[in-house]
Design a protein around this motif. Structure first.
Motif, PDB file in Angstrom:
ATOM      1  N   SER A 108      13.142   1.134  15.148  1.00 36.93           N
ATOM      2  CA  SER A 108      13.438   2.645  15.400  1.00 36.93           C
ATOM      3  C   SER A 108      15.179   2.959  14.204  1.00 36.93           C
ATOM      4  CB  SER A 108      13.486   3.257  16.532  1.00 36.93           C
ATOM      5  OG  SER A 108      14.053   4.270  16.704  1.00 36.93           O
ATOM      6  N   PRO A 109      14.989   2.912  13.199  1.00 38.35           N
ATOM      7  CA  PRO A 109      16.188   2.376  11.925  1.00 38.35           C
ATOM      8  C   PRO A 109      17.127   4.010  12.679  1.00 38.35           C
ATOM      9  CG  PRO A 109      14.128   2.747  10.769  1.00 38.35           C
ATOM     10  CD  PRO A 109      14.064   3.097  12.468  1.00 38.35           C
ATOM     11  N   ALA A 110      18.177   4.278  12.466  1.00 42.02           N
ATOM     12  CA  ALA A 110      19.319   4.639  12.531  1.00 42.02           C
ATOM     13  C   ALA A 110      19.154   4.972  10.306  1.00 42.02           C
ATOM     14  CB  ALA A 110      20.704   4.382  12.185  1.00 42.02           C
ATOM     15  N   LEU A 111      19.799   6.515  10.059  1.00 45.27           N
ATOM     16  CA  LEU A 111      19.620   7.526   8.435  1.00 45.27           C
ATOM     17  C   LEU A 111      20.396   5.576   7.671  1.00 45.27           C
ATOM     18  CD1 LEU A 111      19.232   9.139   7.073  1.00 45.27           C
ATOM     19  CD2 LEU A 111      21.892   9.911   7.185  1.00 45.27           C
ATOM     20  N   LEU A 112      19.350   5.895   7.386  1.00 40.09           N
ATOM     21  CA  LEU A 112      19.740   4.592   5.692  1.00 40.09           C
ATOM     22  C   LEU A 112      20.933   4.432   4.710  1.00 40.09           C
ATOM     23  CD1 LEU A 112      17.552   3.558   7.002  1.00 40.09           C
ATOM     24  CD2 LEU A 112      17.105   1.889   4.876  1.00 40.09           C
ATOM     25  N   ASP A 113      22.021   3.685   4.782  1.00 44.76           N
ATOM     26  CA  ASP A 113      23.157   3.916   3.710  1.00 44.76           C
ATOM     27  C   ASP A 113      22.314   4.587   2.597  1.00 44.76           C
ATOM     28  OD1 ASP A 113      24.186   2.712   5.478  1.00 44.76           O
ATOM     29  OD2 ASP A 113      25.104   0.987   4.210  1.00 44.76           O
ATOM     30  N   GLU A 114      21.031   3.679   1.945  1.00 48.04           N
ATOM     31  CA  GLU A 114      20.635   4.063   1.039  1.00 48.04           C
ATOM     32  C   GLU A 114      20.108   5.887   0.914  1.00 48.04           C
ATOM     33  OE1 GLU A 114      20.129   1.495   2.905  1.00 48.04           O
ATOM     34  OE2 GLU A 114      19.865  -0.001   1.292  1.00 48.04           O
ATOM     35  N   SER A 115      19.932   6.670   1.704  1.00 49.36           N
ATOM     36  CA  SER A 115      18.977   7.992   2.524  1.00 49.36           C
ATOM     37  C   SER A 115      20.125   8.885   2.568  1.00 49.36           C
ATOM     38  CB  SER A 115      18.126   7.597   3.203  1.00 49.36           C
ATOM     39  OG  SER A 115      16.796   7.003   2.783  1.00 49.36           O
ATOM     40  N   ALA A 116      21.477   8.187   2.947  1.00 54.13           N
ATOM     41  CA  ALA A 116      22.795   9.521   3.169  1.00 54.13           C
ATOM     42  C   ALA A 116      22.607  10.525   1.994  1.00 54.13           C
ATOM     43  CB  ALA A 116      24.302   8.913   3.186  1.00 54.13           C
TER      44      ALA A 116
ATOM     45  N   ALA B  91       5.234   1.725   7.101  1.00 53.86           N
ATOM     46  CA  ALA B  91       6.999   2.199   6.990  1.00 53.86           C
ATOM     47  C   ALA B  91       6.732   3.794   6.413  1.00 53.86           C
ATOM     48  CB  ALA B  91       8.092   1.402   6.310  1.00 53.86           C
ATOM     49  N   ALA B  92       5.953   4.076   6.697  1.00 53.65           N
ATOM     50  CA  ALA B  92       5.043   5.513   5.832  1.00 53.65           C
ATOM     51  C   ALA B  92       5.001   7.207   7.360  1.00 53.65           C
ATOM     52  CB  ALA B  92       4.125   5.551   5.091  1.00 53.65           C
ATOM     53  N   GLY B  93       5.669   8.010   6.852  1.00 53.93           N
ATOM     54  CA  GLY B  93       5.098   8.925   7.553  1.00 53.93           C
ATOM     55  C   GLY B  93       6.117  10.340   7.800  1.00 53.93           C
TER      56      GLY B  93
ATOM     57  N   ALA C  53       1.260  -1.219   0.043  1.00 52.66           N
ATOM     58  CA  ALA C  53      -0.496  -0.022   0.328  1.00 52.66           C
ATOM     59  C   ALA C  53       0.744   0.986   0.162  1.00 52.66           C
ATOM     60  CB  ALA C  53      -0.877   0.236   1.210  1.00 52.66           C
ATOM     61  N   GLY C  54       0.363   2.868  -0.793  1.00 49.20           N
ATOM     62  CA  GLY C  54       1.578   3.512  -0.520  1.00 49.20           C
ATOM     63  C   GLY C  54       0.673   4.680  -1.011  1.00 49.20           C
ATOM     64  N   ARG C  55       0.972   5.811  -0.995  1.00 45.70           N
ATOM     65  CA  ARG C  55      -0.228   7.000  -1.351  1.00 45.70           C
ATOM     66  C   ARG C  55      -1.075   7.463  -2.742  1.00 45.70           C
ATOM     67  NH1 ARG C  55       2.421  12.401   0.121  1.00 45.70           N
ATOM     68  NH2 ARG C  55       3.651  11.320  -0.519  1.00 45.70           N
ATOM     69  N   LYS C  56       0.527   6.627  -3.662  1.00 47.54           N
ATOM     70  CA  LYS C  56       0.054   6.663  -5.093  1.00 47.54           C
ATOM     71  C   LYS C  56       0.179   5.264  -4.912  1.00 47.54           C
ATOM     72  CE  LYS C  56       1.086  11.707  -6.171  1.00 47.54           C
ATOM     73  NZ  LYS C  56       2.001  11.566  -4.791  1.00 47.54           N
ATOM     74  N   SER C  57       2.209   4.874  -4.722  1.00 47.11           N
ATOM     75  CA  SER C  57       2.165   3.278  -5.314  1.00 47.11           C
ATOM     76  C   SER C  57       2.109   2.202  -4.809  1.00 47.11           C
ATOM     77  CB  SER C  57       3.848   3.862  -4.854  1.00 47.11           C
ATOM     78  OG  SER C  57       3.883   4.217  -3.704  1.00 47.11           O
TER      79      SER C  57
HETATM   80  N1  LIG Z   1      15.292   6.330   5.436  1.00 49.54           N
HETATM   81  C1  LIG Z   1      15.448   6.882   6.164  1.00 49.54           C
HETATM   82  O1  LIG Z   1      16.699   6.470   7.184  1.00 49.54           O
HETATM   83  C2  LIG Z   1      14.577   6.610   7.681  1.00 49.54           C
HETATM   84  C3  LIG Z   1      14.854   6.444   8.583  1.00 49.54           C
HETATM   85  C4  LIG Z   1      15.273   6.263  10.116  1.00 49.54           C
HETATM   86  C5  LIG Z   1      13.079   6.249   9.740  1.00 49.54           C
HETATM   87  N2  LIG Z   1      12.764   6.514   8.366  1.00 49.54           N
HETATM   88  C6  LIG Z   1      11.373   6.981   9.155  1.00 49.54           C
HETATM   89  O2  LIG Z   1      10.112   5.519   7.468  1.00 49.54           O
HETATM   90  C7  LIG Z   1       9.770   6.451   7.112  1.00 49.54           C
HETATM   91  C8  LIG Z   1       9.892   5.396   5.634  1.00 49.54           C
HETATM   92  O3  LIG Z   1      11.037   6.440   5.415  1.00 49.54           O
HETATM   93  P1  LIG Z   1      11.243   6.217   4.030  1.00 49.54           P
HETATM   94  O4  LIG Z   1      12.929   6.920   3.709  1.00 49.54           O
HETATM   95  O5  LIG Z   1      11.564   4.954   3.457  1.00 49.54           O
HETATM   96  O6  LIG Z   1      10.398   7.104   2.834  1.00 49.54           O
HETATM   97  P2  LIG Z   1       9.730   6.877   1.987  1.00 49.54           P
HETATM   98  O7  LIG Z   1      11.216   6.545   0.465  1.00 49.54           O
HETATM   99  O8  LIG Z   1       9.675   8.406   1.191  1.00 49.54           O
HETATM  100  O9  LIG Z   1       8.495   6.286   1.462  1.00 49.54           O
HETATM  101  C9  LIG Z   1       7.951   6.926   2.078  1.00 49.54           C
HETATM  102  C10 LIG Z   1       6.588   5.420   0.931  1.00 49.54           C
HETATM  103  O10 LIG Z   1       5.506   5.666   2.128  1.00 49.54           O
HETATM  104  C11 LIG Z   1       4.081   6.216   1.582  1.00 49.54           C
HETATM  105  N3  LIG Z   1       2.937   7.307   2.221  1.00 49.54           N
HETATM  106  C12 LIG Z   1       4.144   8.618   1.888  1.00 49.54           C
HETATM  107  N4  LIG Z   1       2.994   9.509   2.741  1.00 49.54           N
HETATM  108  C13 LIG Z   1       2.013   8.832   2.377  1.00 49.54           C
HETATM  109  C14 LIG Z   1       0.477   8.476   3.346  1.00 49.54           C
HETATM  110  N5  LIG Z   1       0.417   9.933   3.320  1.00 49.54           N
HETATM  111  N6  LIG Z   1      -0.315   7.280   3.295  1.00 49.54           N
HETATM  112  C15 LIG Z   1       0.519   6.514   2.807  1.00 49.54           C
HETATM  113  N7  LIG Z   1       1.330   5.914   2.378  1.00 49.54           N
HETATM  114  C16 LIG Z   1       2.368   7.361   2.349  1.00 49.54           C
HETATM  115  C17 LIG Z   1       4.730   6.392   0.070  1.00 49.54           C
HETATM  116  O11 LIG Z   1       4.253   5.942  -0.836  1.00 49.54           O
HETATM  117  P3  LIG Z   1       3.536   7.006  -2.242  1.00 49.54           P
HETATM  118  O12 LIG Z   1       5.537   6.954  -3.117  1.00 49.54           O
HETATM  119  O13 LIG Z   1       3.294   5.961  -3.123  1.00 49.54           O
HETATM  120  O14 LIG Z   1       3.526   8.233  -1.749  1.00 49.54           O
HETATM  121  C18 LIG Z   1       6.631   5.879   0.109  1.00 49.54           C
HETATM  122  O15 LIG Z   1       5.892   4.020  -0.290  1.00 49.54           O
HETATM  123  C19 LIG Z   1       9.441   7.494   8.102  1.00 49.54           C
HETATM  124  O16 LIG Z   1       8.749   7.621   8.305  1.00 49.54           O
HETATM  125  C20 LIG Z   1      10.808   7.854   8.021  1.00 49.54           C
HETATM  126  O17 LIG Z   1      11.116   9.265   9.680  1.00 49.54           O
HETATM  127  C21 LIG Z   1      13.094   7.002   7.407  1.00 49.54           C
END
Ligand SMILES: NC(=O)c1ccc[n+]([C@@H]2O[C@H](COP(=O)([O-])OP(=O)(O)OC[C@H]3O[C@@H](n4cnc5c(N)ncnc54)[C@H](OP(=O)(O)O)[C@@H]3O)[C@@H](O)[C@H]2O)c1
Length: 199
Positions: free
Chosen positions: A153-161, A62-64, A29-33
């Motif tokens: 509760s993850p640290a910053l991901l390598d993929e997001s760095a 895994a959204a927010g 599930a996703g907002r658009k995906s």
């Molecule tokens: N990435 C990191 O390094 C990291 C580290 C620690 C914690 N986090 C937390 O992990 C969560 C996910 O992070 P991410 O980096 O994986 O995010 P991301 O790559 O931006 O992906 C977000 C996903 O959530 C969906 N989404 C976004 N807003 C939504 C909504 N209102 N309702 C339903 N689905 C929604 C998106 O779908 P669409 O693409 O269809 O909009 C996408 O599939 C966040 O809360 C973030 O704070 C991330």
């Protein structure tokens, strides 16, 4: 198991989907995906999602969204946007989901490192992450029918760095595949009421 993954096409969600989809039926599930659409910021959309997909054995969120910005300039509305989306969106996935998750099923939510290793402009994120930890602690002892709940509760991901690393000076990053194991542990294991830290 039949597993709903909200945010399945995101950076974390893709790794979690890869880790679980070989052994389980995954509904993305996703907002658009994804296979089905939901906006976790809208309770009616969450209710409609559960009605549409039917019963599941596990829900992974895994959204927010949170607001990143200097505390001294932050407005009430900016602060509330993080509470309404990342905190209440995941809380609402649980509140609405209890009736739709089979006995002995589970919820796995996502917070992040910023409530234990803060950064500038991260107060809203730190607040939301800590609240999610409190939510699972409280909810775990009240959930009926053997349902479990944890938050990863993850640290910053390598993929997001590359995109976000400059906000996190000196912080260690962690591979998405390692983060995904924490979700597998929560979904397939037996723990409940835990904040599973990774990195
Ligand atoms: N990435 C990191 O390094 C990291 C580290 C620690 C914690 N986090 C937390 O992990 C969560 C996910 O992070 P991410 O980096 O994986 O995010 P991301 O790559 O931006 O992906 C977000 C996903 O959530 C969906 N989404 C976004 N807003 C939504 C909504 N209102 N309702 C339903 N689905 C929604 C998106 O779908 P669409 O693409 O269809 O909009 C996408 O599939 C966040 O809360 C973030 O704070 C991330």
């Amino acid at each position: 198991m039949r597993i709903l993954i909200v945010g399945a096409e995101g950076t974390i969600g893709r790794a979690v989907t890869a880790a679980l989809s070989g052994r389980h039926e995954v509904i993305k599930a996703g907002r658009k995906s994804g296979d089905v659409q939901v906006d976790i910021g809208d309770r009616r959309s969450i209710e409609a999602l559960y009605t549409k997909i039917g019963k599941v054995d596990a829900v992974v969120a895994a959204a927010g969204h949170v607001h990143f910005g200097p505390l001294a300039e932050m407005t009430h509305d900016q602060f509330m946007s993080g509470l309404n989306n990342k905190l209440m969106g995941q809380v609402d996935l649980v509140l609405a989901g209890i009736a739709h998750v089979n006995d002995n099923g589970s919820f796995t939510l996502t917070s992040g490192i910023l409530d234990r290793d803060p950064i500038r402009a991260g107060t809203n994120a730190a607040t939301v992450n800590a609240a999610l930890g409190g939510f699972v602690l409280g909810a775990a002892i009240e959930l009926p029918r053997g349902l479990r709940i944890n938050v990863v509760s993850p640290a910053l991901l390598d993929e997001s760095a590359e995109k976000l690393g400059s906000w996190f000076p000196g912080q260690e990053t962690v591979a998405a595949a390692r983060v995904a194991k924490a979700y597998v542990k929560s979904v397939e294991g037996a723990i409940t009421g835990k904040v599973i830290t990774v990195g």
